[in-house]
Enzyme design. Structure first.
Site, PDB file in Angstrom:
ATOM      1  N   CYS A   1       0.764  -1.046   0.016  1.00 11.30           N
ATOM      2  CA  CYS A   1       0.642  -0.462   0.678  1.00 11.30           C
ATOM      3  C   CYS A   1       0.573   1.402   0.046  1.00 11.30           C
ATOM      4  CB  CYS A   1      -0.930   0.256   1.218  1.00 11.30           C
ATOM      5  SG  CYS A   1      -1.903  -1.782   1.798  1.00 11.30           S
TER       6      CYS A   1
ATOM      7  N   PRO B   1       1.451   7.664  -1.787  1.00  9.34           N
ATOM      8  CA  PRO B   1       1.854   8.050  -2.399  1.00  9.34           C
ATOM      9  C   PRO B   1       3.714   8.031  -2.823  1.00  9.34           C
ATOM     10  CG  PRO B   1       1.650   9.593  -0.469  1.00  9.34           C
ATOM     11  CD  PRO B   1       1.036   8.491  -0.301  1.00  9.34           C
TER      12      PRO B   1
ATOM     13  N   GLY C   1       6.092   8.089   0.118  1.00 12.49           N
ATOM     14  CA  GLY C   1       7.326   8.673   1.314  1.00 12.49           C
ATOM     15  C   GLY C   1       8.271   7.676   1.709  1.00 12.49           C
ATOM     16  N   LYS C   2       7.309   6.440   2.363  1.00 14.19           N
ATOM     17  CA  LYS C   2       7.665   4.860   3.068  1.00 14.19           C
ATOM     18  C   LYS C   2       8.529   4.554   1.937  1.00 14.19           C
ATOM     19  CE  LYS C   2       4.245   5.183   6.697  1.00 14.19           C
ATOM     20  NZ  LYS C   2       3.008   6.174   5.780  1.00 14.19           N
TER      21      LYS C   2
ATOM     22  N   ASP D   1      -3.260  -6.318  -6.592  1.00 12.81           N
ATOM     23  CA  ASP D   1      -3.913  -6.755  -4.824  1.00 12.81           C
ATOM     24  C   ASP D   1      -3.150  -7.087  -3.688  1.00 12.81           C
ATOM     25  OD1 ASP D   1      -5.526  -7.410  -2.144  1.00 12.81           O
ATOM     26  OD2 ASP D   1      -7.462  -7.336  -3.779  1.00 12.81           O
TER      27      ASP D   1
ATOM     28  N   ASP E   1       1.898  -0.759   5.503  1.00 11.83           N
ATOM     29  CA  ASP E   1       0.514   0.737   6.300  1.00 11.83           C
ATOM     30  C   ASP E   1      -0.506   0.439   5.980  1.00 11.83           C
ATOM     31  OD1 ASP E   1      -0.298   3.203   6.773  1.00 11.83           O
ATOM     32  OD2 ASP E   1       0.595   4.508   5.482  1.00 11.83           O
TER      33      ASP E   1
ATOM     34  N   CYS F   1      -2.882   5.086  10.365  1.00 16.82           N
ATOM     35  CA  CYS F   1      -2.622   6.569  10.114  1.00 16.82           C
ATOM     36  C   CYS F   1      -4.369   6.678  10.741  1.00 16.82           C
ATOM     37  CB  CYS F   1      -2.578   8.179   9.057  1.00 16.82           C
ATOM     38  SG  CYS F   1      -3.632   7.665   7.845  1.00 16.82           S
TER      39      CYS F   1
END
Length: 428
Positions: free
Chosen positions: A243, A246, A248-249, A290, A306, A359
């Site tokens: 997942c 966008p 960052g990780k 998926d 995430d 989050c």
């Protein structure tokens, strides 16, 4: 008022109406209507106006209520709310704001033009309101479906503190590619945060900041940057970021020298990951699939998950969430997270590491999720060493190998997104 500024105001009104009248998320509404034709600067202005209006909306409604016998249609009310926030919260000159709002109503066609006179009369009364009244209005409360859950989990004082943090909004946090937060903070005039992020309180246009074009850093809330730091990927390790958008990780893991596979179910979101990697000069294997179906060619050293969640920890930067979302579908989300956790464990070699994060402010998407996981997998170990770091505040700790971050933490620094992070590993 310039044509572009007028278009930005109209687009902002469309965004507010889409969230409040149609239940859309701001991120979805951004790709629709007049906003798509705007220049980047005007698009950013429209988004800022809409975001601040949604954040302050209960206060704006309290000011407008005495001047409205009944609520006008959503597009009209959006214009009135925006103008009220501009005058009383942002300190814009009343004369210019009232004139611009009336022009926006007149230009809105059949939906709004017949309300131009009403708008003029109402906003003149708003303009005459003592600005000091604004500061006395109560902090907006979260919707009952969420407020009740947070009260049960964290108590009334903490919930009120989180609501105050939501009203305050969020500064801009950056992650330096080379890990040198002190140098980047000095370069941009920001603050180096514990954990390695850099915070800017008055950033201006992001793409105009030094180091953006050369990919020296990327935008990432300090809380969102912590899971990858706790995973502590080593050069050459095989790591999956599930997942990933966008991205960052993924950028953090790639910058650490790991062999990263970034996976997301959406091609559009994965395109953003590719764009961010390209700007920063980093590489990863990008897979559109998926996460419940994907299998690597060989077992992995580490997985960062995430998971999809309620996103309730990001309200201070996404104030549309309480207006667009209800408490529907939460049980399905909880079940999906459990499935993804179980699957993620099958991707790891013996001794492999898993960092799970959401989050979210809900224990069902954090502490309770991990308790249930360990019931299903009794041999699973808490990676206590991963969170045994000097910059981790004691109040963040939520048990062995787990952190719970809330928006009211770091109040003296401008807050932080709500996040839950668990560091786990398989027996070797």
């Amino acid at each position: 008022m310039s044509k572009d500024a007028h278009s930005a105001r109209m687009a902002a009104a469309d965004l507010v109406a889409a969230v409040t009248g149609e239940g859309q998320l701001l991120s979805d509404a951004l790709g629709q209507g007049a906003l798509t034709a705007l220049a980047p600067a005007d698009r950013a202005r429209a988004q800022r106006l809409a975001t601040e209006t949604l954040r302050q909306m209960p206060r704006a409604d309290a000011v407008l209520k005495p001047f409205l016998r009944r609520s006008p249609p959503a597009p009209v009310l959006a214009v009135l709310r925006i103008a009220t926030v501009e005058m009383l919260a942002l300190g814009a000159a009343p004369h210019g704001v009232v004139g611009a709002a009336v022009d926006t109503l007149r230009a809105g066609g059949i939906r709004t033009d017949s309300f131009a006179s009403l708008g003029n009369a109402v906003l003149r009364k708003v303009a005459a309101t003592d600005p000091a009244v604004w500061a006395t209005l109560p902090v907006p409360e979260l919707p009952s479906w969420l407020r009740g859950r947070l009260m049960s989990a964290w108590g009334k004082p903490a919930t009120r503190a989180m609501e105050a943090a939501h009203l305050a909004g969020a500064p801009l946090d950056l992650t330096p590619k080379d890990g040198d937060a002190e140098a980047l903070a000095t370069q941009l005039g920001g603050e180096a945060l514990p954990g390695g992020s850099v915070r800017l309180t008055v950033p201006g246009q992001v793409s105009e900041l030094g180091g953006y074009a050369s990919g020296d850093w990327w935008v990432q809330d300090a809380a969102a940057a912590m899971p990858a730091r706790l995973l502590a990927a080593q050069p050459g390790e095989r790591v999956a970021d599930l997942c990933a958008a966008p991205g960052g990780k993924t950028l953090q893991l790639a910058a650490a020298g790991a062999e990263v596979t970034a996976l997301d179910i959406s091609q559009g979101r994965m395109d953003r990951v590719a764009e961010n990697l390209g700007r920063c000069g980093l590489a990863a294997n990008l897979v559109v699939a998926d996460a419940l179906d994907w299998q690597p060619e060989a077992l992995l050293d580490a997985v960062l998950l995430d998971a999809p969640c309620s996103a309730t920890g990001t309200i201070r930067r996404h104030p549309d969430l309480p207006h667009a979302k209800g408490g529907y579908g939460l049980r399905e989300l909880f079940a999906l997270q459990a499935q993804m956790l179980d699957h993620a464990l099958t991707l790891l070699r013996p001794g492999g590491r898993l960092v799970f994060c959401t989050c979210s402010l809900l224990p069902e998407e954090g502490e309770q999720q991990i308790a249930h996981l360990r019931d299903r997998h009794p041999d699973l170990l808490a990676d206590v060493a991963a969170t045994d770091l000097p910059w981790i505040a004691p109040e963040w700790r939520a048990g062995d190998g787990m952190l719970r971050l809330r928006p009211d933490f770091w109040a003296d620094r401008g807050g932080i997104d709500g996040f839950f992070i668990a560091c786990l590993r398989l027996p070797g």
